[in-house]
Write a protein that holds these residues in place. Structure first.
Motif, PDB file in Angstrom:
ATOM      1  N   ASN A 245       0.623  -1.183   0.262  1.00  0.00           N
ATOM      2  CA  ASN A 245       0.126  -0.237   0.292  1.00  0.00           C
ATOM      3  C   ASN A 245       1.673   1.554   0.521  1.00  0.00           C
ATOM      4  OD1 ASN A 245      -2.633  -1.152  -0.513  1.00  0.00           O
ATOM      5  ND2 ASN A 245      -2.359  -1.705   2.441  1.00  0.00           N
ATOM      6  N   ASP A 246       2.082   0.831  -0.582  1.00  0.00           N
ATOM      7  CA  ASP A 246       2.781   2.499  -0.969  1.00  0.00           C
ATOM      8  C   ASP A 246       3.117   2.868   0.529  1.00  0.00           C
ATOM      9  OD1 ASP A 246       4.186   2.630  -2.846  1.00  0.00           O
ATOM     10  OD2 ASP A 246       2.727   4.356  -3.745  1.00  0.00           O
ATOM     11  N   ASP A 247       3.203   2.290   1.784  1.00  0.00           N
ATOM     12  CA  ASP A 247       3.598   2.550   2.996  1.00  0.00           C
ATOM     13  C   ASP A 247       4.447   1.691   3.717  1.00  0.00           C
ATOM     14  OD1 ASP A 247       2.730   3.524   5.814  1.00  0.00           O
ATOM     15  OD2 ASP A 247       2.720   1.102   6.260  1.00  0.00           O
ATOM     16  N   ASP A 248       5.506   2.495   4.286  1.00  0.00           N
ATOM     17  CA  ASP A 248       7.324   1.638   5.338  1.00  0.00           C
ATOM     18  C   ASP A 248       6.515   1.025   5.282  1.00  0.00           C
ATOM     19  OD1 ASP A 248       9.545   1.681   4.464  1.00  0.00           O
ATOM     20  OD2 ASP A 248       9.224   2.439   7.294  1.00  0.00           O
ATOM     21  N   GLN A 249       5.759   0.983   6.579  1.00  0.00           N
ATOM     22  CA  GLN A 249       5.947  -0.176   7.798  1.00  0.00           C
ATOM     23  C   GLN A 249       5.037  -1.575   7.175  1.00  0.00           C
ATOM     24  OE1 GLN A 249       7.592  -0.522  10.941  1.00  0.00           O
ATOM     25  NE2 GLN A 249       6.551  -2.410  10.862  1.00  0.00           N
ATOM     26  N   THR A 250       3.977  -1.048   6.259  1.00  0.00           N
ATOM     27  CA  THR A 250       3.388  -2.212   5.618  1.00  0.00           C
ATOM     28  C   THR A 250       3.965  -2.865   4.929  1.00  0.00           C
ATOM     29  OG1 THR A 250       1.096  -1.559   5.685  1.00  0.00           O
ATOM     30  CG2 THR A 250       1.003  -2.806   4.519  1.00  0.00           C
ATOM     31  N   SER A 251       5.123  -2.373   4.102  1.00  0.00           N
ATOM     32  CA  SER A 251       5.400  -3.117   3.142  1.00  0.00           C
ATOM     33  C   SER A 251       6.865  -4.172   3.483  1.00  0.00           C
ATOM     34  CB  SER A 251       6.347  -1.962   1.678  1.00  0.00           C
ATOM     35  OG  SER A 251       4.924  -1.435   1.634  1.00  0.00           O
ATOM     36  N   PHE A 252       7.237  -3.463   4.984  1.00  0.00           N
ATOM     37  CA  PHE A 252       8.093  -3.573   6.126  1.00  0.00           C
ATOM     38  C   PHE A 252       7.531  -5.731   5.765  1.00  0.00           C
ATOM     39  CE2 PHE A 252      10.759  -3.938   9.863  1.00  0.00           C
ATOM     40  CZ  PHE A 252      11.913  -4.248   9.581  1.00  0.00           C
ATOM     41  N   GLN A 253       6.347  -5.129   6.940  1.00  0.00           N
ATOM     42  CA  GLN A 253       5.443  -6.436   7.467  1.00  0.00           C
ATOM     43  C   GLN A 253       5.470  -7.241   6.296  1.00  0.00           C
ATOM     44  OE1 GLN A 253       2.529  -4.269   8.837  1.00  0.00           O
ATOM     45  NE2 GLN A 253       3.688  -4.206  11.180  1.00  0.00           N
ATOM     46  N   GLN A 254       4.961  -6.584   5.160  1.00  0.00           N
ATOM     47  CA  GLN A 254       4.694  -7.684   3.896  1.00  0.00           C
ATOM     48  C   GLN A 254       6.389  -8.663   2.969  1.00  0.00           C
ATOM     49  OE1 GLN A 254       2.465  -9.611   2.214  1.00  0.00           O
ATOM     50  NE2 GLN A 254       1.039  -7.742   3.427  1.00  0.00           N
ATOM     51  N   THR A 255       7.319  -8.126   3.074  1.00  0.00           N
ATOM     52  CA  THR A 255       8.666  -8.465   2.891  1.00  0.00           C
ATOM     53  C   THR A 255       8.610  -9.686   4.075  1.00  0.00           C
ATOM     54  OG1 THR A 255       9.897  -6.461   2.420  1.00  0.00           O
ATOM     55  CG2 THR A 255      10.901  -7.804   2.275  1.00  0.00           C
ATOM     56  N   GLN A 256       8.430  -9.500   5.071  1.00  0.00           N
ATOM     57  CA  GLN A 256       9.118 -10.370   6.259  1.00  0.00           C
ATOM     58  C   GLN A 256       8.057 -11.487   6.040  1.00  0.00           C
ATOM     59  OE1 GLN A 256       7.392  -9.080  10.659  1.00  0.00           O
ATOM     60  NE2 GLN A 256       9.208 -10.442  11.028  1.00  0.00           N
ATOM     61  N   GLY A 257       6.564 -11.468   5.535  1.00  0.00           N
ATOM     62  CA  GLY A 257       5.354 -12.455   5.568  1.00  0.00           C
ATOM     63  C   GLY A 257       5.819 -13.063   3.931  1.00  0.00           C
ATOM     64  N   LEU A 258       6.488 -12.555   3.569  1.00  0.00           N
ATOM     65  CA  LEU A 258       7.007 -13.058   1.582  1.00  0.00           C
ATOM     66  C   LEU A 258       8.216 -14.184   2.439  1.00  0.00           C
ATOM     67  CD1 LEU A 258       6.751 -10.597  -0.791  1.00  0.00           C
ATOM     68  CD2 LEU A 258       5.661 -12.692  -0.470  1.00  0.00           C
ATOM     69  N   LEU A 259       9.331 -13.837   3.047  1.00  0.00           N
ATOM     70  CA  LEU A 259      10.101 -14.623   3.649  1.00  0.00           C
ATOM     71  C   LEU A 259       9.753 -15.854   4.108  1.00  0.00           C
ATOM     72  CD1 LEU A 259      12.923 -11.497   4.096  1.00  0.00           C
ATOM     73  CD2 LEU A 259      12.549 -13.141   1.667  1.00  0.00           C
ATOM     74  N   GLN A 260       9.114 -15.574   5.655  1.00  0.00           N
ATOM     75  CA  GLN A 260       8.910 -16.609   5.638  1.00  0.00           C
ATOM     76  C   GLN A 260       7.456 -17.614   5.892  1.00  0.00           C
ATOM     77  OE1 GLN A 260       7.127 -14.491   9.357  1.00  0.00           O
ATOM     78  NE2 GLN A 260       8.287 -13.865  10.073  1.00  0.00           N
ATOM     79  N   SER A 261       7.072 -17.104   4.416  1.00  0.00           N
ATOM     80  CA  SER A 261       6.386 -18.221   3.889  1.00  0.00           C
ATOM     81  C   SER A 261       6.585 -18.928   3.191  1.00  0.00           C
ATOM     82  CB  SER A 261       4.858 -17.452   2.771  1.00  0.00           C
ATOM     83  OG  SER A 261       3.564 -16.731   3.785  1.00  0.00           O
ATOM     84  N   TYR A 262       8.018 -18.199   2.048  1.00  0.00           N
ATOM     85  CA  TYR A 262       8.356 -18.942   0.705  1.00  0.00           C
ATOM     86  C   TYR A 262       9.763 -19.160   1.260  1.00  0.00           C
ATOM     87  CZ  TYR A 262       3.346 -17.743  -1.226  1.00  0.00           C
ATOM     88  OH  TYR A 262       2.615 -17.555  -1.687  1.00  0.00           O
TER      89      TYR A 262
END
Length: 381
Positions: A245-262
């Motif tokens: 959502n072009d939000d720094d913290q949300t993007s940070f959290q999404q990065t963490q989620g991607l790396l843990q999920s895959y």
């Protein structure tokens, strides 16, 4: 050369200011009538003398007004060109308009910088009206809203001023040409090429986009999908498109989620400046550093530390200085009669070379610039 604004500009853009006024004067209107009559007489005389070549044929510009282009016309000096970015004191816009100032210096033109401090839809209108009264030859505008500026831009064109939209387009019927950073195809292809090279042509990748309905992001991702479907990219698998959502913290959290999920993820590709910076920040202090590639679209200043510490090897973005530079050359070519904005017309743009005008007056700067450790120190935006 002069610059004008409602607030202080960066020192590198600061120079003599001009006094502004308001309204289009009667003298200006009278001069336009006389000039129009003179042009009509000359046009009739030239028609009676003989035919025209293909290069000199009558063309219709993007705005719909008929005009005759002469590609062999001499470039005028002392062209008065005003740059009107979305807002002043924006580092990205400063680099763009700085490129215009550089080009007008080469062309011996007169540079002016004006603009609002906020990027609201109608904030540019009063500046356009003042530039009309000041009888500029060319206005270059990065439109905050493609329609809100149209009535004033049409008045400017009616008074003989050429209009160059750059970076952010105005409606095609109220400008002569549009300087576009890059095509969706060029951006999507560059993103896939950078990713493939960095992961050795195979592996799982994810995209960290802005919002689900972001038009430009979705267009680039669609091109990426098309590129990934090609045989040469058959070993690369897009496993997820996430949205920060072009939000720094949300993007940070999404990065963490991607790396843990895959756990086998080889790369995160973020075609948004907020997303790539957030992803790089997360990876830079994690165990994924040197294992997962972070790439996408970003600015040199926000990505510099991550390139220097090895978190990011490559990323891309168009060079904003070249956008302003190309806009200035297009503006002077318009004012000189070399081009009218019609599809197929060509002109020279200094160090950038030759350009051809596309459909609806679009002029594409070219492929994005790829930044890495070898050149990132050359850029400051």
């Amino acid at each position: 050369m002069s610059e004008e604004s409602m607030s202080p500009e960066p020192s590198r853009f600061r120079s003599r200011r001009r006094t502004s006024a308001s309204g289009v004067s009667g003298v200006r209107r009278s001069r336009a009538v006389v000039l129009s009559a003179a042009v009509a007489v000359v046009a009739v005389a030239l028609t009676a003398c003989g035919g025209t070549s293909k290069d000199d044929s009558e063309a219709t510009s993007a705005g719909g007004s008929a005009a005759t282009a002469n590609p062999n016309a001499e470039l005028k000096s002392d062209v008065r060109m005003a740059f009107l970015p979305k807002q002043l004191n924006n580092p990205y816009s400063d680099i763009e308009t700085g490129g215009g100032k550089e080009a007008l210096g080469e062309l011996k033109g007169e540079y002016k910088l004006v603009g609002p401090n906020d990027a609201s839809a109608s904030s540019q209108v009063s500046y356009i009206n003042t530039l009309i009264q000041q009888q500029q030859d060319v206005i270059a505008i990065a439109a905050n809203d493609p329609n809100a500026v149209c009535p004033s831009l049409k008045q400017a064109r009616d008074s003989g001023i050429k209009i160059v939209a750059f970076d952010s387009d105005a409606s095609a019927d109220c400008r002569d040409v549009f300087i576009n950073q890059a095509t969706a195809e060029g951006i999507g292809q560059t993103l896939v090429k950078m990713t493939s090279e960095q992961i050795g042509g195979e592996g799982e990748i994810a995209v960290l986009s802005a919002t689900p309905n972001a038009t430009n992001q979705n267009a680039w991702i669609d091109v990426m999908k098309t590129e990934l479907a090609k045989p040469e990219n058959s070993k690369i698998k897009l496993v997820k498109i996430a949205y920060g959502n072009d939000d720094d913290q949300t993007s940070f959290q999404q990065t963490q989620g991607l790396l843990q999920s895959y756990p086998n993820l080889k790369a995160i590709v973020s075609p948004t400046t907020v997303g790539i910076a957030a992803a790089a920040r997360y990876v830079s202090t994690s165990s994924y550093k040197d294992k997962v590639v972070i790439t996408g679209l970003g600015t040199p200043n926000q990505m510099r530390q991550y390139v220097n510490d090895g978190t990011v090897k490559q990323f891309a973005l168009w060079n904003p200085a070249d956008i302003g530079y190309l806009a200035a050359y297009a503006g002077v070519a318009l004012a000189s009669g070399q081009i009218t904005g019609a599809e197929g017309e060509t002109f020279q743009a200094g160090r950038l070379g030759k350009y051809t005008i596309g459909a609806k007056g679009e002029i594409v700067l070219g492929l994005p610039t790829i930044f890495d450790s070898t050149n990132i120190g050359d850029f400051d935006f």
